[in-house]
Design an enzyme around this catalytic site. Structure first.
Site, short mmCIF file in Angstrom:
data_model
loop_
_atom_site.label_atom_id
_atom_site.label_comp_id
_atom_site.label_asym_id
_atom_site.label_seq_id
_atom_site.Cartn_x
_atom_site.Cartn_y
_atom_site.Cartn_z
N GLY A 2 3.13 7.61 -2.89
CA GLY A 2 2.04 6.76 -3.36
C GLY A 2 1.12 6.36 -2.25
N ASP B 219 -24.72 5.15 -0.76
CA ASP B 219 -25.02 5.33 -2.19
C ASP B 219 -25.09 6.81 -2.53
OD1 ASP B 219 -25.30 2.61 -2.20
OD2 ASP B 219 -27.48 2.65 -2.02
N THR C 150 1.32 0.14 -1.16
CA THR C 150 1.70 -0.14 -2.55
C THR C 150 3.11 -0.71 -2.65
OG1 THR C 150 2.08 2.24 -2.65
CG2 THR C 150 0.17 1.40 -3.82
N GLY C 151 3.78 -0.86 -1.53
CA GLY C 151 5.09 -1.51 -1.56
C GLY C 151 6.27 -0.56 -1.42
N LYS C 152 6.06 0.61 -0.82
CA LYS C 152 7.16 1.57 -0.70
C LYS C 152 8.24 1.03 0.25
CE LYS C 152 4.24 4.90 0.38
NZ LYS C 152 2.97 4.19 0.17
N THR C 153 7.79 0.43 1.35
CA THR C 153 8.76 -0.14 2.28
C THR C 153 9.51 -1.29 1.62
OG1 THR C 153 7.19 0.41 4.02
CG2 THR C 153 9.01 -1.00 4.64
N HIS D 294 -29.97 -2.13 -7.39
CA HIS D 294 -28.62 -1.84 -7.91
C HIS D 294 -28.28 -2.77 -9.08
CE1 HIS D 294 -27.36 0.91 -4.80
NE2 HIS D 294 -27.41 0.03 -3.82
N HIS E 158 -33.45 -3.60 -2.31
CA HIS E 158 -32.44 -2.56 -2.51
C HIS E 158 -31.29 -3.09 -3.40
CE1 HIS E 158 -30.12 0.97 -0.88
NE2 HIS E 158 -29.13 0.22 -1.34
N GLU E 159 -30.79 -4.26 -3.06
CA GLU E 159 -29.66 -4.82 -3.82
C GLU E 159 -30.09 -5.18 -5.24
OE1 GLU E 159 -26.84 -4.29 -2.71
OE2 GLU E 159 -27.48 -3.88 -0.67
#
Ligand code: ATP
Length: 501
Positions: free
Chosen positions: A111, A412, A115-118, A341, A337-338
């Site tokens: 994964g 963008d 994500t929490g594998k350890t 969007h 610009h913003e």
């Protein structure tokens, strides 16, 4: 007394030496022995008792509690269930023996990062009452042939010794980033890696259920496709568990876990935060809660308010606010610009803008935060086209006001090109169902240009109709630096749209 122990010892040593000298005893050999013993003690301490395989050395990791249970892991219900089922071979060895089941030797957790594998591996150790020994693939990478292999041997030795010392029947060895040592063997340049991998395979083949302590190897990777097939064959890492990015429910769970030790203000809705953080990993959510707490502390607030959490989302997504002071003209360009969007976003997906900001953060000079419509894993052609139009809205707005674009649209465009590629690969374009490799460069760029030209024209047309919105909101945005989604929608409602030609 113990408080001053060090000082007393420092005073006592010279007195003792003077006394020995006085009575005719040579103190030099004694001094030498003391110095050697002191250095040895210091070296052991610096190694932290973790031996060669203390995973924390090569890669800084988030601090983990001394023991961890599956209840401390948010979301990941399916992965946890699969893992617990697999672990039963350590918990119920009699049953496994009764049915003559081949022992499970290796579990591979796959994964994205954070994500929490350890955490899963640590919780597995707690669940099975095993000792936990961890290492990271990068620790086995050495210039000298043979060192990696001998480290691998030491790892297994350490697990056995630790289990015997702590009187445990089981040991779990966790190898993070297994792809570093377990990549496909080519027998050529990478002889060192090959030897390390061979050693791991040999160690795995030597494991038996009847042996004490029983050893289970867990490994994590986000590149399963890179692994050598010998590692994945039955009898080795033959149990694969996917640890995915959490969905909204999982995100809420993780946020709640990390909010346990934090004072949240009355009425703060973690569900709302979970809804706004699609695509965040567990590690990012942990960081979000932490950053929100830091914002609250900086403001000397009593509790963590919703605004601190929203600021923390921006921080985790885009980086810390920077104090780059743009010139007035540049600020105005960024604002336009913003707004470009935001206007496209609000017109194709009403209610989706959560904030328009004109404050520099990370690499961005301004940004629009969107309210995701909910977790989405499937996208229609229309959705992708709208997404591209939102991305193109910034450059189209700049063109409308200044007659030309700036370098501020690079990201963008990258995003738009990525979306066009998704469309082509998913058979959502005029080209029909194709594979990119079937197309010539010319065919590919023509399809790309056709889609982007069409969407750019539609974006320009849309923004032209909304021109009065720019005039109404520009000054407010420049003054206030941020516009909330509701403020922005209020402004949109208040202006009369221009009819398009
Ligand atoms: P990497 O692949 O980078 O090694 P990982 O998948 O092993 O990452 P962890 O090291 O387990 O990730 O997670 C890092 C930190 O993120 C944890 O210490 C924890 O604070 C937080 N975290 C990640 N996932 C979760 C989760 N599912 N529940 C609670 N906290 C989580």
């Amino acid at each position: 007394m113990s408080k001053y122990g060090k000082e007393i010892a420092i005073g006592f040593v010279p007195v003792l030496l003077a006394f020995l000298f006085f009575i005719g005893v040579n103190p030099v050999p004694l001094l030498l022995v003391a110095v050697i013993a002191g250095s040895l003690l210091l070296m052991t301490r610096m190694r932290g008792g973790a031996g060669l395989v203390g995973g924390e050395r090569s890669k800084p990791r988030a601090k983990l509690p001394s023991f961890l249970t599956f209840d401390d892991i948010g979301g990941q219900d399916r992965a946890k269930k699969e893992l617990i089922e697999a672990l039963d071979f350590l918990v119920k060895p009699e049953l496994i023996e009764k049915f003559g089941i081949r022992p499970l030797k290796g579990i591979l957790l796959m994964g994205p990062p954070g994500t929490g594998k350890t955490l899963m591996a640590k919780a597995a150790a707690h669940y099975t009452d095993s000792v936990f020994v961890g290492a990271s693939g990068s620790e086995f990478v050495e210039m000298y042939v043979g060192v990696g292999a001998s480290r691998m041997r030491d790892l297994f030795k350490e697990a056995r010794q630790k289990a015997t010392k702590e009187n445990k029947a089981n040991a779990i060895i966790f190898i993070d980033e297994i792809d570093v040592v377990g990549g496909k063997r080519d027998g050529g340049q990478q002889r060192e890696y090959d030897q390390t991998l061979n050693q791991l395979l040999t160690e795995m083949d030597g494991l038996h259920t009847s042996e004490s302590p029983r050893i289970l190897i867990m490994a994590a990777t986000n590149r399963k496709d890179m692994l050598d097939s010998a590692l994945l064959r039955p009898g080795r890492f033959d149990r694969h568990i996917q640890v995915d990015l959490p969905d909204a429910k999982g995100r809420l769970h993780i946020l709640e876990l990390h909010a346990r030790n934090k004072p949240l203000a009355e009425g703060v809705s973690l569900r709302k935060i979970a809804d706004q953080t699609f695509g965040f990993s567990g590690a990012q959510l942990e960081s979000l809660m932490n950053e929100a707490a830091i914002y609250a502390m900086r403001e000397t607030a009593e509790r963590i308010e919703e605004r601190h959490l929203l600021q923390a989302i921006d921080k985790v997504m885009m980086g810390e606010k920077t104090d780059r002071e743009a010139a007035a003209e540049e600020r105005e360009r960024v604002a336009i610009h913003e707004l470009g969007h935001a206007i496209v976003a609000e017109s194709v997906r009403p209610g989706s803008v959560s904030q328009v900001a004109l404050s520099p953060r990370g690499q961005a000079l301004g940004y629009v935060r969107h309210n995701p419509p909910g977790d989405k894993y499937l996208y229609t052609k229309r959705y992708l086209e709208e997404q591209i139009m939102i991305a193109l809205g910034g450059s189209a707005a700049e063109e409308m006001f200044y007659g030309e674009r700036s370098t501020g649209s690079r990201n963008d465009f990258e995003q738009s090109l990525g979306l066009v590629k998704t469309m082509i690969d998913s058979g959502l374009t005029e080209l029909g169902i194709v594979e990119s490799s079937m197309l010539t460069k010319e065919e590919y760029s023509k399809a790309n240009a056709d889609i982007l030209d069409d969407l750019t024209a539609r974006t320009r047309e849309l923004l032209a109709a909304y021109r009065p919105v720019f005039d109404a909101s520009l000054d407010i945005l420049k003054k206030e630096e941020t516009l909330s989604g509701d403020q922005f929608r209020e402004l949109l409602r208040g202006v009369e749209l221009q009819p398009t030609a």
